[in-house]
Design an enzyme around this catalytic site. Structure first.
Site, PDB file in Angstrom:
ATOM      1  N   ASP A   1       0.830  -1.211   0.000  1.00 54.47           N
ATOM      2  CA  ASP A   1       0.000   0.000   0.000  1.00 54.47           C
ATOM      3  C   ASP A   1       0.864   1.260   0.000  1.00 54.47           C
ATOM      4  O   ASP A   1       1.954   1.272   0.573  1.00 54.47           O
ATOM      5  CB  ASP A   1      -0.908  -0.027   1.235  1.00 54.47           C
ATOM      6  CG  ASP A   1      -2.063   0.949   1.110  1.00 54.47           C
ATOM      7  OD1 ASP A   1      -2.377   1.381  -0.016  1.00 54.47           O
ATOM      8  OD2 ASP A   1      -2.647   1.294   2.151  1.00 54.47           O
TER       9      ASP A   1
ATOM     10  N   ARG B   1      -0.974   9.249 -10.005  1.00 52.55           N
ATOM     11  CA  ARG B   1      -0.987   8.012  -9.220  1.00 52.55           C
ATOM     12  C   ARG B   1      -0.291   6.845  -9.931  1.00 52.55           C
ATOM     13  O   ARG B   1       0.365   6.018  -9.306  1.00 52.55           O
ATOM     14  CB  ARG B   1      -2.440   7.603  -8.918  1.00 52.55           C
ATOM     15  CG  ARG B   1      -3.171   8.550  -7.980  1.00 52.55           C
ATOM     16  CD  ARG B   1      -4.609   8.074  -7.769  1.00 52.55           C
ATOM     17  NE  ARG B   1      -4.668   6.706  -7.291  1.00 52.55           N
ATOM     18  CZ  ARG B   1      -4.476   6.340  -6.015  1.00 52.55           C
ATOM     19  NH1 ARG B   1      -4.243   7.260  -5.099  1.00 52.55           N
ATOM     20  NH2 ARG B   1      -4.538   5.070  -5.659  1.00 52.55           N
TER      21      ARG B   1
ATOM     22  N   HIS C   1       2.388   3.518  -9.053  1.00 59.36           N
ATOM     23  CA  HIS C   1       2.266   2.081  -9.326  1.00 59.36           C
ATOM     24  C   HIS C   1       3.501   1.564 -10.080  1.00 59.36           C
ATOM     25  O   HIS C   1       3.955   0.447  -9.855  1.00 59.36           O
ATOM     26  CB  HIS C   1       0.992   1.786 -10.122  1.00 59.36           C
ATOM     27  CG  HIS C   1      -0.262   2.086  -9.344  1.00 59.36           C
ATOM     28  ND1 HIS C   1      -0.431   1.697  -8.039  1.00 59.36           N
ATOM     29  CD2 HIS C   1      -1.403   2.751  -9.681  1.00 59.36           C
ATOM     30  CE1 HIS C   1      -1.617   2.106  -7.597  1.00 59.36           C
ATOM     31  NE2 HIS C   1      -2.216   2.753  -8.581  1.00 59.36           N
TER      32      HIS C   1
ATOM     33  N   THR D   1     -10.735  -7.252  -5.376  1.00 58.20           N
ATOM     34  CA  THR D   1     -12.067  -7.223  -5.997  1.00 58.20           C
ATOM     35  C   THR D   1     -12.699  -5.837  -5.839  1.00 58.20           C
ATOM     36  O   THR D   1     -13.635  -5.499  -6.561  1.00 58.20           O
ATOM     37  CB  THR D   1     -12.982  -8.294  -5.350  1.00 58.20           C
ATOM     38  OG1 THR D   1     -12.780  -8.280  -3.925  1.00 58.20           O
ATOM     39  CG2 THR D   1     -12.657  -9.690  -5.855  1.00 58.20           C
TER      40      THR D   1
ATOM     41  N   ARG E   1     -11.776   2.001  -8.924  1.00 61.61           N
ATOM     42  CA  ARG E   1     -10.863   3.087  -9.331  1.00 61.61           C
ATOM     43  C   ARG E   1     -11.167   3.507 -10.771  1.00 61.61           C
ATOM     44  O   ARG E   1     -11.909   2.842 -11.463  1.00 61.61           O
ATOM     45  CB  ARG E   1      -9.410   2.619  -9.192  1.00 61.61           C
ATOM     46  CG  ARG E   1      -9.116   2.279  -7.747  1.00 61.61           C
ATOM     47  CD  ARG E   1      -7.680   1.901  -7.527  1.00 61.61           C
ATOM     48  NE  ARG E   1      -7.504   1.622  -6.107  1.00 61.61           N
ATOM     49  CZ  ARG E   1      -6.401   1.807  -5.419  1.00 61.61           C
ATOM     50  NH1 ARG E   1      -5.318   2.259  -6.030  1.00 61.61           N
ATOM     51  NH2 ARG E   1      -6.337   1.547  -4.141  1.00 61.61           N
TER      52      ARG E   1
ATOM     53  N   LEU F   1      11.137 -20.348  -4.903  1.00 59.63           N
ATOM     54  CA  LEU F   1      10.066 -19.505  -4.358  1.00 59.63           C
ATOM     55  C   LEU F   1       8.808 -19.583  -5.222  1.00 59.63           C
ATOM     56  O   LEU F   1       8.898 -19.534  -6.451  1.00 59.63           O
ATOM     57  CB  LEU F   1      10.575 -18.046  -4.339  1.00 59.63           C
ATOM     58  CG  LEU F   1       9.555 -16.957  -4.009  1.00 59.63           C
ATOM     59  CD1 LEU F   1       9.137 -17.021  -2.541  1.00 59.63           C
ATOM     60  CD2 LEU F   1      10.138 -15.571  -4.318  1.00 59.63           C
TER      61      LEU F   1
ATOM     62  N   ARG G   1       2.101  -5.071   5.923  1.00 61.15           N
ATOM     63  CA  ARG G   1       1.341  -4.031   5.242  1.00 61.15           C
ATOM     64  C   ARG G   1       2.162  -2.756   5.264  1.00 61.15           C
ATOM     65  O   ARG G   1       2.553  -2.283   6.343  1.00 61.15           O
ATOM     66  CB  ARG G   1      -0.010  -3.798   5.910  1.00 61.15           C
ATOM     67  CG  ARG G   1      -0.780  -2.690   5.221  1.00 61.15           C
ATOM     68  CD  ARG G   1      -2.222  -2.559   5.624  1.00 61.15           C
ATOM     69  NE  ARG G   1      -2.857  -1.635   4.702  1.00 61.15           N
ATOM     70  CZ  ARG G   1      -4.076  -1.731   4.222  1.00 61.15           C
ATOM     71  NH1 ARG G   1      -4.841  -2.714   4.592  1.00 61.15           N
ATOM     72  NH2 ARG G   1      -4.543  -0.848   3.371  1.00 61.15           N
TER      73      ARG G   1
ATOM     74  N   ARG H   1      -5.560  -2.136   8.702  1.00 54.30           N
ATOM     75  CA  ARG H   1      -6.714  -2.967   8.335  1.00 54.30           C
ATOM     76  C   ARG H   1      -6.277  -4.096   7.411  1.00 54.30           C
ATOM     77  O   ARG H   1      -5.190  -4.039   6.826  1.00 54.30           O
ATOM     78  CB  ARG H   1      -7.832  -2.132   7.699  1.00 54.30           C
ATOM     79  CG  ARG H   1      -7.387  -1.240   6.579  1.00 54.30           C
ATOM     80  CD  ARG H   1      -8.571  -0.501   5.948  1.00 54.30           C
ATOM     81  NE  ARG H   1      -8.096   0.474   4.996  1.00 54.30           N
ATOM     82  CZ  ARG H   1      -7.955   1.768   5.236  1.00 54.30           C
ATOM     83  NH1 ARG H   1      -8.294   2.273   6.418  1.00 54.30           N
ATOM     84  NH2 ARG H   1      -7.478   2.570   4.306  1.00 54.30           N
TER      85      ARG H   1
ATOM     86  N   SER I   1      -8.075  -5.160   4.682  1.00 59.62           N
ATOM     87  CA  SER I   1      -8.488  -4.898   3.298  1.00 59.62           C
ATOM     88  C   SER I   1      -8.835  -6.175   2.522  1.00 59.62           C
ATOM     89  O   SER I   1      -8.498  -6.295   1.349  1.00 59.62           O
ATOM     90  CB  SER I   1      -7.415  -4.094   2.553  1.00 59.62           C
ATOM     91  OG  SER I   1      -7.267  -2.827   3.137  1.00 59.62           O
TER      92      SER I   1
HETATM   93  C1  FPP Z   1      -2.121   0.118  -3.348  1.00 58.90           C
HETATM   94  O1  FPP Z   1      -1.652   1.438  -3.285  1.00 58.90           O
HETATM   95  C2  FPP Z   1      -1.563  -0.514  -4.536  1.00 58.90           C
HETATM   96  C3  FPP Z   1      -2.285  -1.132  -5.522  1.00 58.90           C
HETATM   97  C4  FPP Z   1      -3.760  -1.243  -5.480  1.00 58.90           C
HETATM   98  C5  FPP Z   1      -1.632  -1.667  -6.730  1.00 58.90           C
HETATM   99  C6  FPP Z   1      -0.432  -2.504  -6.466  1.00 58.90           C
HETATM  100  C7  FPP Z   1       0.260  -2.711  -7.746  1.00 58.90           C
HETATM  101  C8  FPP Z   1       1.592  -2.720  -7.908  1.00 58.90           C
HETATM  102  C9  FPP Z   1       2.540  -2.548  -6.796  1.00 58.90           C
HETATM  103  C10 FPP Z   1       2.183  -2.885  -9.246  1.00 58.90           C
HETATM  104  C11 FPP Z   1       1.980  -4.228  -9.872  1.00 58.90           C
HETATM  105  C12 FPP Z   1       2.720  -5.291  -9.165  1.00 58.90           C
HETATM  106  C13 FPP Z   1       2.932  -6.517  -9.671  1.00 58.90           C
HETATM  107  C14 FPP Z   1       3.696  -7.514  -8.881  1.00 58.90           C
HETATM  108  C15 FPP Z   1       2.472  -6.940 -11.016  1.00 58.90           C
HETATM  109  P1  FPP Z   1      -2.686   2.645  -3.384  1.00 58.90           P
HETATM  110  O2  FPP Z   1      -2.803   3.022  -4.816  1.00 58.90           O
HETATM  111  O3  FPP Z   1      -3.995   2.273  -2.742  1.00 58.90           O
HETATM  112  O4  FPP Z   1      -1.935   3.734  -2.563  1.00 58.90           O
HETATM  113  P2  FPP Z   1      -2.581   4.896  -1.689  1.00 58.90           P
HETATM  114  O5  FPP Z   1      -3.236   4.250  -0.498  1.00 58.90           O
HETATM  115  O6  FPP Z   1      -1.401   5.709  -1.304  1.00 58.90           O
HETATM  116  O7  FPP Z   1      -3.551   5.635  -2.571  1.00 58.90           O
END
Ligand code: FPP
Length: 237
Positions: free
Chosen positions: A21, A34, A38, A67, A72, A132, A183, A189, A191
């Site tokens: 997160d 944003r 990612h 899910t 978003r 792994l 986390r 939480r 989630s």
């Molecule tokens: C949560 O951060 C992150 C996600 C919902 C996406 C996670 C995706 C990646 C790390 C990239 C893809 C990874 C792989 C292994 C293919 P958030 O966007 O909710 O952050 P925020 O709480 O700061 O808004």
């Protein structure tokens, strides 16, 4: 005085789950969009797969897309799906060289066909690797997994509904429950992550945002886990 990141190589958790997160906040702090967060998050995920593989951890579950994440914007969802596709393609040689097996948790039916096909292919190509196992939780929700398990069980029309029969119908029944769930991003939480499987997992919460997470942070989390006393509902003997 041992460093925080000093961990005991002989008592590693078998299965570590990570709620990655903080990508959005990482980007916002830098006045970026944003999706940049990612992109950086994907780099961290790649690093952590290497670290876990080198340490000799058996199972690493990464919470990539829940899910609930379909709420978003279409742009953000499309971007994350694109990252998954690139990630799987680009890393295939790395998985082969390091005997890494890729697996999926979640409902493949709700995924774009192209992504579901890509995951199926990489899971198949790596299925005999003994190093792994990286489980990508994608279109994954803990409640949804339990509902799908109970549906599969009742569709068989035989046998009792027990903890054991439900467990056997989860997405990856052969994988042990997570010992440790990390986390990042500081929220307290679950989630909807591995709800059934995490009944006795130890949680480590880090204030750091996922793109800032490092090898030392991962090792410190392992070391923190190793200082916990796990009783599984029993008492100290
Ligand atoms: C949560 O951060 C992150 C996600 C919902 C996406 C996670 C995706 C990646 C790390 C990239 C893809 C990874 C792989 C292994 C293919 P958030 O966007 O909710 O952050 P925020 O709480 O700061 O808004």
């Amino acid at each position: 005085m041992p460093l925080d990141a000093d961990y005991d190589n002989f008592h590693l958790p078998s299965h570590v789950g990570i709620i990655m997160d903080g990508n959005g906040r990482w980007a916002r702090k830098r006045n970026m969009i944003r999706t940049q967060g990612h992109l950086e998050g994907l780099k961290t995920a790649k690093k952590m797969v290497k670290v876990a593989s080198n340490m000799g951890i058996s199972f690493l579950t990464l919470y990539v897309f829940s899910t609930e994440n379909w709420k978003r914007t279409a742009d953000e969802v499309g971007f994350i799906m694109g990252l998954v596709k690139t990630y799987l393609r680009e890393e295939l040689n790395f998985y082969r060289e390091n005997h890494i097996r890729i697996r999926h948790a979640g409902d493949p039916q709700g995924l774009p066909l192209e992504i579901a096909g890509e995951i199926r292919e990489v899971c198949e190509a790596t299925r005999n690797f003994q190093g792994l196992s990286v489980i990508l939780a994608l279109n994954y929700g803990g409640r949804d997994e339990i509902v799908r398990a109970v549906r599969r069980l009742s569709a068989e029309g035989r046998g009792e509904i027990t903890e054991e029969t439900i467990r056997r119908h989860l997405d990856n029944p052969d994988i042990p429950d997570p010992d440790l769930i990390i986390r990042t991003g500081g929220e307290l939480r679950t989630s909807n992550f591995l709800l059934w499987e995490s009944a006795y997992a130890e949680y480590v919460i880090s204030e750091k945002l996922w793109p800032d997470w490092t090898e030392d942070d991962f090792k410190s989390a392992i070391s923190d886990y190793q200082r916990r006393e796990r009783k599984f509902g029993g008492i100290r003997t």
